[in-house]
Scaffold this motif. Structure first.
Motif, short mmCIF file in Angstrom:
data_model
loop_
_atom_site.label_atom_id
_atom_site.label_comp_id
_atom_site.label_asym_id
_atom_site.label_seq_id
_atom_site.Cartn_x
_atom_site.Cartn_y
_atom_site.Cartn_z
N MET B 58 0.75 -1.14 0.06
CA MET B 58 0.06 0.09 0.01
C MET B 58 0.95 1.35 0.07
SD MET B 58 -2.55 0.84 3.22
CE MET B 58 -1.21 1.39 4.34
N ALA B 59 2.02 1.12 0.77
CA ALA B 59 2.85 2.51 0.69
C ALA B 59 4.36 1.79 1.27
CB ALA B 59 2.51 3.31 1.96
N VAL B 60 5.26 2.72 0.77
CA VAL B 60 6.63 2.30 1.41
C VAL B 60 7.08 3.31 2.48
CG1 VAL B 60 9.04 1.53 0.54
CG2 VAL B 60 7.14 1.05 -0.83
N VAL B 61 7.64 2.99 3.49
CA VAL B 61 8.30 3.59 4.28
C VAL B 61 9.84 3.78 4.37
CG1 VAL B 61 6.18 4.20 5.82
CG2 VAL B 61 7.64 2.25 6.41
N GLU B 62 10.44 4.78 4.28
CA GLU B 62 11.91 4.36 4.42
C GLU B 62 12.28 5.21 5.58
OE1 GLU B 62 14.32 3.98 1.01
OE2 GLU B 62 12.82 3.74 -0.30
N SER B 63 13.36 4.28 6.34
CA SER B 63 13.94 4.96 7.52
C SER B 63 15.47 5.16 7.11
CB SER B 63 14.02 4.12 8.51
OG SER B 63 14.85 2.99 8.48
N VAL B 64 16.28 5.62 7.96
CA VAL B 64 17.82 5.98 7.77
C VAL B 64 18.43 4.59 7.62
CG1 VAL B 64 18.32 8.00 8.81
CG2 VAL B 64 18.04 6.06 10.18
N ALA B 67 14.19 0.22 3.96
CA ALA B 67 12.87 0.64 3.11
C ALA B 67 12.00 -0.52 3.82
CB ALA B 67 13.01 0.56 1.63
N SER B 68 10.76 -0.28 3.88
CA SER B 68 9.92 -1.31 4.46
C SER B 68 8.48 -1.16 3.79
CB SER B 68 9.84 -1.22 5.89
OG SER B 68 9.03 -2.17 6.51
N ASP B 69 7.95 -2.35 3.42
CA ASP B 69 6.56 -2.19 2.76
C ASP B 69 5.28 -1.87 3.82
OD1 ASP B 69 7.28 -2.46 0.09
OD2 ASP B 69 7.44 -4.59 0.31
N VAL B 70 4.60 -1.24 3.48
CA VAL B 70 3.29 -0.96 4.31
C VAL B 70 2.18 -1.70 3.57
CG1 VAL B 70 1.80 0.30 5.67
CG2 VAL B 70 4.05 0.94 5.35
N TYR B 71 1.56 -2.72 4.33
CA TYR B 71 0.37 -3.51 3.47
C TYR B 71 -0.98 -3.17 4.00
CZ TYR B 71 4.57 -6.61 2.97
OH TYR B 71 5.77 -7.04 2.65
#
Lengths: 363, 131
Positions: B58-64, B67-71
C-alpha cells in the motif's frame, strides 16, 4: 552465538538497539540515529569499535613482508606512528579486506582489519607471514573507542595522562602514538577530526563513562554508516569485495605502483586490468527528487550502459539521498536509478559529499 | 514498552487501523514498527482512488536504515492520504497513531471478516517476538 565487546553492558544501560554485525552483538542506534549523526558533525560522538581486529606484526623482515602483502607501500611510512590505508589483495587482484597499517619500526607494525573478515584475514596473513618469519599477534586483550567530531579530541584529551596529553593533541592526521597503556590515533571513519583510542579491555568501561560524562554522545553502527557514506569512505562487503579490484572500487589511489619492481600480491592482475582499459569507476550520486537510494539498485546511463549502487542512503547533513555507485567508463553527469520500478534522476557529483561538517557538493 | 491505544485494531505486519464514523478506516504503522525502523526519512504514498487488496503493498516507508513495505489491512479504495508525511515523515516516529497516519481506506468487504487483532492480541504477539 554472537560475541560481545567489553562495553556490551554500557550499550544495554544506554538503551541501545543491538544487531548482529560480523558475528558481534553491536549497537545500531541508542536513540535517534539522525541525532547521533549530527552529534558527530557538530560536536563529538563515540563508537565502540572493539569488534575490529587488531593484529601486531613483528620480526626483522616485517616491512619486507608488508610490502609483499599490501597493495599500498609501507616503505612510504618513515615517521614512527604514521598510518597508511591499504587494500590486501588476492592473486587475481580482488580485495580480501581494507585495513589501516601503523608503522613503528621496520620490524614492528600494527594492522587494524575488519571484524567480519577476521578469520580469512588472519589465515591469509599467517599463511604468507611464515616465509618471512614474521610473528602475527592478534590483540584480543585490547578494546577500541572511536571519538569523532570537531570537539572530539578536546573532550577526549582528559583520558590521556598529562605526561602525554600535549603530544597526543599535537598528533597530525593519520598519525598515532602510545600514551601509557593507551594507543591514540588521529584517524576515523566519519569525515570528521577525532581519535581512535586503543586500550586494555579492563580500561574501556571507565573510559566510556568518562567520555559520556564529558558530553560525548554514544553513536551506533547506523550513524557510523551514514557518516562514512557522506565522507565517501568505502565499506568492505558493500563497496568492494574479493570479486572486484581496488581499481574498480574507487581505491586506485591506494595502489602504490612505484617502485615498479615491488611485486605485491595481486600486482600482475591489476596491471593486466589497467592495460585492458575500460574500467568501471565509482562515483557519487545525488538524488534530484525525493526517495532513498539503496545498495543494489540499478543505475542506467543513457547511451552508455548500466551500473549499480554499492552503498546508498539518506544523508542527514544534506537532507537528500546520496549513494556510491560502480558505473561504466565514460564522461557523463546524469543518470537514472531504478527505485522499485520507477526511474529517478540522479546527478553525478564529486566526492566526498561532506567533510569536516561542511557540504562539499553543489545541491 | 510500546505505546498501544485501546481503540484501534492491529495486523501481524504491525499496522494499526481505526474505524471511522463514516465507514472508512484510517491506517498507520504501530509504535513498535516505527521504533524498529528508526528515523523515518521518506514515505511513498498511494494515489487517491487507488484500489487496494488486503495484504497487498500500500505504501513504502523508508528510514535511515532501510525501506519497508506497508500492507493494506483490508481491501478497498484509498479515499485520503497524509500528504504532510512528504515534508515530515518523522511524524510517524513522534506520533504514529495521530499525525503519523498514512491512508484512509473505504473498505470493500465486511471488516469483521478481516484478519485483525485486538490490542491485547497484538500485545501478546509482541511479547512473543521479544521472548
Amino acid at each position: 552465538m554472537t560475541q560481545k565487546t567489553v562495553l556490551f553492558d554500557k550499550h544495554q544501560v544506554a538503551g541501545a538497539r543491538m544487531v548482529d554485525f560480523g558475528g558481534w552483538d553491536m549497537p545500531v542506534n541508542y536513540g535517534s540515529q539522525k541525532d547521533e549523526h549530527h552529534a558527530v558533525r557538530n560536536n563529538a560522538g563515540m563508537f565502540d569499535v572493539s569488534h575490529m581486529t587488531i593484529v601486531d606484526l613483528s620480526g626483522e623482515r616485517t616491512q619486507e613482508f608488508l610490502r609483499y602483502l599490501l597493495a599500498n607501500d609501507v616503505a612510504r611510512l618513515e615517521i614512527p606512528g604514521k598510518a597508511l590505508y591499504s587494500c590486501m589483495l588476492n592473486e587475481s587482484g580482488g580485495v580480501i579486506d581494507d585495513l589501516i597499517v601503523y608503522f613503528f619500526a621496520s620490524s614492528n607494525f600494527r594492522l587494524v582489519v575488519n571484524a567480519a573478515t577476521r578469520d580469512k584475514d588472519l589465515a591469509w596473513i599467517r599463511q604468507h607471514a611464515e616465509g618471512y618469519d614474521v610473528r602475527v599477534n592478534e590483540r584480543i586483550d585490547l578494546a577500541m573507542i572511536a571519538v569523532q567530531g570537531p570537539n572530539a579530541r578536546e573532550l577526549a584529551a582528559p583520558l590521556i595522562d598529562e605526561l602525554w596529553r600535549a603530544d597526543a593533541l599535537a598528533l597530525k592526521p593519520f598519525t598515532a602514538m602510545y600514551a601509557g597503556e593507551f594507543f591514540v590515533a588521529r584517524t576515523g571513519y566519519t569525515g570528521e577530526d577525532g581519535w581512535e583510542i586503543v586500550m586494555p579491555n579492563a580500561s574501556a568501561a571507565a573510559a566510556w563513562e568518562q567520555l559520556l560524562a564529558a558530553g560525548v554522545a554514544p553513536c551506533g553502527l547506523g550513524a557510523r554508516d551514514t557518516l562514512r557514506l557522506e565522507a565517501a569512505m568505502n565499506l568492505y562487503g558493500n563497496d568492494m569485495d574479493e570479486s572486484v579490484s581496488p581499481l574498480e572500487s574507487g581505491l586506485g589511489w591506494t595502489v602504490a605502483w612505484d617502485p615498479a619492481d615491488r611485486a605485491f600480491i595481486g600486482r600482475a592482475a591489476l596491471e593486466a586490468e589497467a592495460a585492458a582499459g575500460g574500467l568501471r569507476r565509482v562515483v557519487g550520486l545525488l538524488l534530484e527528487g525525493t526517495g532513498v537510494l539503496r545498495g543494489g539498485q540499478k543505475v542506467i546511463v543513457d547511451g552508455v550502459g548500466e551500473g549499480e549502487i554499492t552503498s546508498g542512503g539518506y544523508s542527514p547533513t544534506i537532507e537528500r539521498s546520496i549513494a556510491l555507485a560502480r558505473v561504466p567508463a565514460g564522461a557523463y553527469e546524469r543518470a537514472k536509478v531504478d527505485i522499485r520500478g520507477k526511474l529517478k534522476d540522479v546527478r553525478i557529483v564529486a566526492t566526498p559529499f561532506v567533510r569536516n561538517g561542511k557540504i562539499r557538493i553543489e545541491i | 514498552m510500546s505505546e498501544m491505544p485501546g481503540d484501534l485494531e492491529y495486523t501481524k505486519e504491525h499496522e494499526w487501523l481505526r474505524r471511522e464514523d463514516d465507514g472508512s478506516v484510517t491506517v498507520g504503522i504501530t509504535d513498535h514498527a516505527q521504533a524498529q525502523l528508526g528515523d523515518l526519512v521518506y514515505v511513498e504514498l498511494p494515489e487517491i482512488d487507488q484500489e487496494l487488496e488486503a495484504e497487498g503493498e500500500m505504501a513504502v516507508v523508508e528510514s535511515v536504515k532501510a525501506a519497508s513495505d506497508v500492507y493494506a489491512p483490508v481491501s478497498g479504495v484509498v479515499v485520503a492520504v497524509n500528504h504532510d508525511l512528504t515534508d515530515d515523515p518523522e511524524s510517524i516516529n513522534t506520533d504514529p497513531y495521530g499525525d503519523g497516519w498514512i491512508v484512509r481506506i473505504q473498505p470493500s468487504d465486511d471488516l469483521d471478516s478481516a484478519d485483525l487483532m485486538s490490542p491485547d492480541e497484538y500485545q501478546a504477539m509482541l511479547d512473543e517476538l521479544d521472548a
